[in-house]
Motif scaffolding. Structure first.
Motif, PDB file in Angstrom:
ATOM      1  N   LYS A  44       0.102 -10.092  14.166  1.00  0.00           N
ATOM      2  CA  LYS A  44       1.099  -9.065  13.833  1.00  0.00           C
ATOM      3  C   LYS A  44       1.920  -9.493  12.623  1.00  0.00           C
ATOM      4  O   LYS A  44       2.191  -8.685  11.731  1.00  0.00           O
ATOM      5  N   LYS A  45       2.297 -10.762  12.566  1.00  0.00           N
ATOM      6  CA  LYS A  45       3.083 -11.272  11.446  1.00  0.00           C
ATOM      7  C   LYS A  45       2.300 -11.179  10.142  1.00  0.00           C
ATOM      8  O   LYS A  45       2.833 -10.732   9.118  1.00  0.00           O
ATOM      9  N   VAL A  46       1.035 -11.565  10.177  1.00  0.00           N
ATOM     10  CA  VAL A  46       0.205 -11.520   8.973  1.00  0.00           C
ATOM     11  C   VAL A  46      -0.005 -10.075   8.534  1.00  0.00           C
ATOM     12  O   VAL A  46       0.054  -9.765   7.340  1.00  0.00           O
ATOM     13  N   ARG A  47      -0.220  -9.192   9.486  1.00  0.00           N
ATOM     14  CA  ARG A  47      -0.430  -7.781   9.155  1.00  0.00           C
ATOM     15  C   ARG A  47       0.811  -7.191   8.478  1.00  0.00           C
ATOM     16  O   ARG A  47       0.706  -6.440   7.503  1.00  0.00           O
ATOM     17  N   ARG A  48       1.969  -7.548   8.957  1.00  0.00           N
ATOM     18  CA  ARG A  48       3.209  -7.057   8.347  1.00  0.00           C
ATOM     19  C   ARG A  48       3.439  -7.672   6.975  1.00  0.00           C
ATOM     20  O   ARG A  48       3.951  -7.008   6.065  1.00  0.00           O
ATOM     21  N   ASP A  49       3.067  -8.949   6.813  1.00  0.00           N
ATOM     22  CA  ASP A  49       3.188  -9.580   5.501  1.00  0.00           C
ATOM     23  C   ASP A  49       2.268  -8.906   4.486  1.00  0.00           C
ATOM     24  O   ASP A  49       2.645  -8.731   3.322  1.00  0.00           O
ATOM     25  N   ILE A  50       1.069  -8.519   4.917  1.00  0.00           N
ATOM     26  CA  ILE A  50       0.145  -7.805   4.024  1.00  0.00           C
ATOM     27  C   ILE A  50       0.773  -6.489   3.584  1.00  0.00           C
ATOM     28  O   ILE A  50       0.751  -6.143   2.396  1.00  0.00           O
ATOM     29  N   ALA A  51       1.339  -5.768   4.514  1.00  0.00           N
ATOM     30  CA  ALA A  51       1.982  -4.492   4.191  1.00  0.00           C
ATOM     31  C   ALA A  51       3.149  -4.706   3.239  1.00  0.00           C
ATOM     32  O   ALA A  51       3.360  -3.926   2.306  1.00  0.00           O
ATOM     33  N   ARG A  52       3.901  -5.771   3.451  1.00  0.00           N
ATOM     34  CA  ARG A  52       5.046  -6.075   2.601  1.00  0.00           C
ATOM     35  C   ARG A  52       4.590  -6.362   1.170  1.00  0.00           C
ATOM     36  O   ARG A  52       5.175  -5.864   0.208  1.00  0.00           O
ATOM     37  N   VAL A  53       3.522  -7.153   1.020  1.00  0.00           N
ATOM     38  CA  VAL A  53       3.011  -7.486  -0.310  1.00  0.00           C
ATOM     39  C   VAL A  53       2.490  -6.221  -0.996  1.00  0.00           C
ATOM     40  O   VAL A  53       2.768  -5.993  -2.183  1.00  0.00           O
ATOM     41  N   LYS A  54       1.749  -5.392  -0.267  1.00  0.00           N
ATOM     42  CA  LYS A  54       1.223  -4.160  -0.858  1.00  0.00           C
ATOM     43  C   LYS A  54       2.350  -3.232  -1.294  1.00  0.00           C
ATOM     44  O   LYS A  54       2.260  -2.576  -2.333  1.00  0.00           O
ATOM     45  N   THR A  55       3.426  -3.190  -0.529  1.00  0.00           N
ATOM     46  CA  THR A  55       4.566  -2.349  -0.880  1.00  0.00           C
ATOM     47  C   THR A  55       5.202  -2.826  -2.175  1.00  0.00           C
ATOM     48  O   THR A  55       5.531  -2.021  -3.057  1.00  0.00           O
ATOM     49  N   VAL A  56       5.366  -4.119  -2.321  1.00  0.00           N
ATOM     50  CA  VAL A  56       5.975  -4.664  -3.535  1.00  0.00           C
ATOM     51  C   VAL A  56       5.064  -4.425  -4.734  1.00  0.00           C
ATOM     52  O   VAL A  56       5.526  -4.070  -5.819  1.00  0.00           O
ATOM     53  N   ILE A  57       3.750  -4.586  -4.549  1.00  0.00           N
ATOM     54  CA  ILE A  57       2.802  -4.331  -5.645  1.00  0.00           C
ATOM     55  C   ILE A  57       2.897  -2.872  -6.077  1.00  0.00           C
ATOM     56  O   ILE A  57       2.956  -2.577  -7.283  1.00  0.00           O
ATOM     57  N   ASN A  58       2.916  -1.956  -5.121  1.00  0.00           N
ATOM     58  CA  ASN A  58       3.011  -0.529  -5.456  1.00  0.00           C
ATOM     59  C   ASN A  58       4.332  -0.189  -6.133  1.00  0.00           C
ATOM     60  O   ASN A  58       4.365   0.646  -7.038  1.00  0.00           O
ATOM     61  N   SER A  59       5.416  -0.811  -5.726  1.00  0.00           N
ATOM     62  CA  SER A  59       6.697  -0.536  -6.356  1.00  0.00           C
ATOM     63  C   SER A  59       6.723  -1.068  -7.785  1.00  0.00           C
ATOM     64  O   SER A  59       7.322  -0.464  -8.669  1.00  0.00           O
TER      65      SER A  59
END
Length: 64
Positions: A44-59
């Motif tokens: 769960k932690k890794v999955r959320r970190d992936i989402a966090r990184v993708k969000t920053v890349i998109n921003s």
């Protein structure tokens, strides 16, 4: 990993971080499949970190 730490990185660093997280996620999924993973919260932690990184890349893409 915090979003503020990720915002300080450039896009290449974020892509590298994303690749490492995806490899970690795959490894954890394999450990679950073979009954070797005791702490399933890691996934769960890794999955959320992936989402966090993708969000920053998109921003960062939207700003340029």
């Amino acid at each position: 990993m915090k979003a503020s730490e990720l915002r300080g990185k450039d896009k290449a660093g974020l892509e590298k971080e994303l690749g490492e997280l995806l490899k970690a996620q795959f490894s954890l999924r394999m450990q679950i499949a073979t009954q070797q993973l005791n702490n399933t919260a890691q996934l769960k932690k890794v999955r959320r970190d992936i989402a966090r990184v993708k969000t920053v890349i998109n921003s960062k893409d939207g700003q340029q």
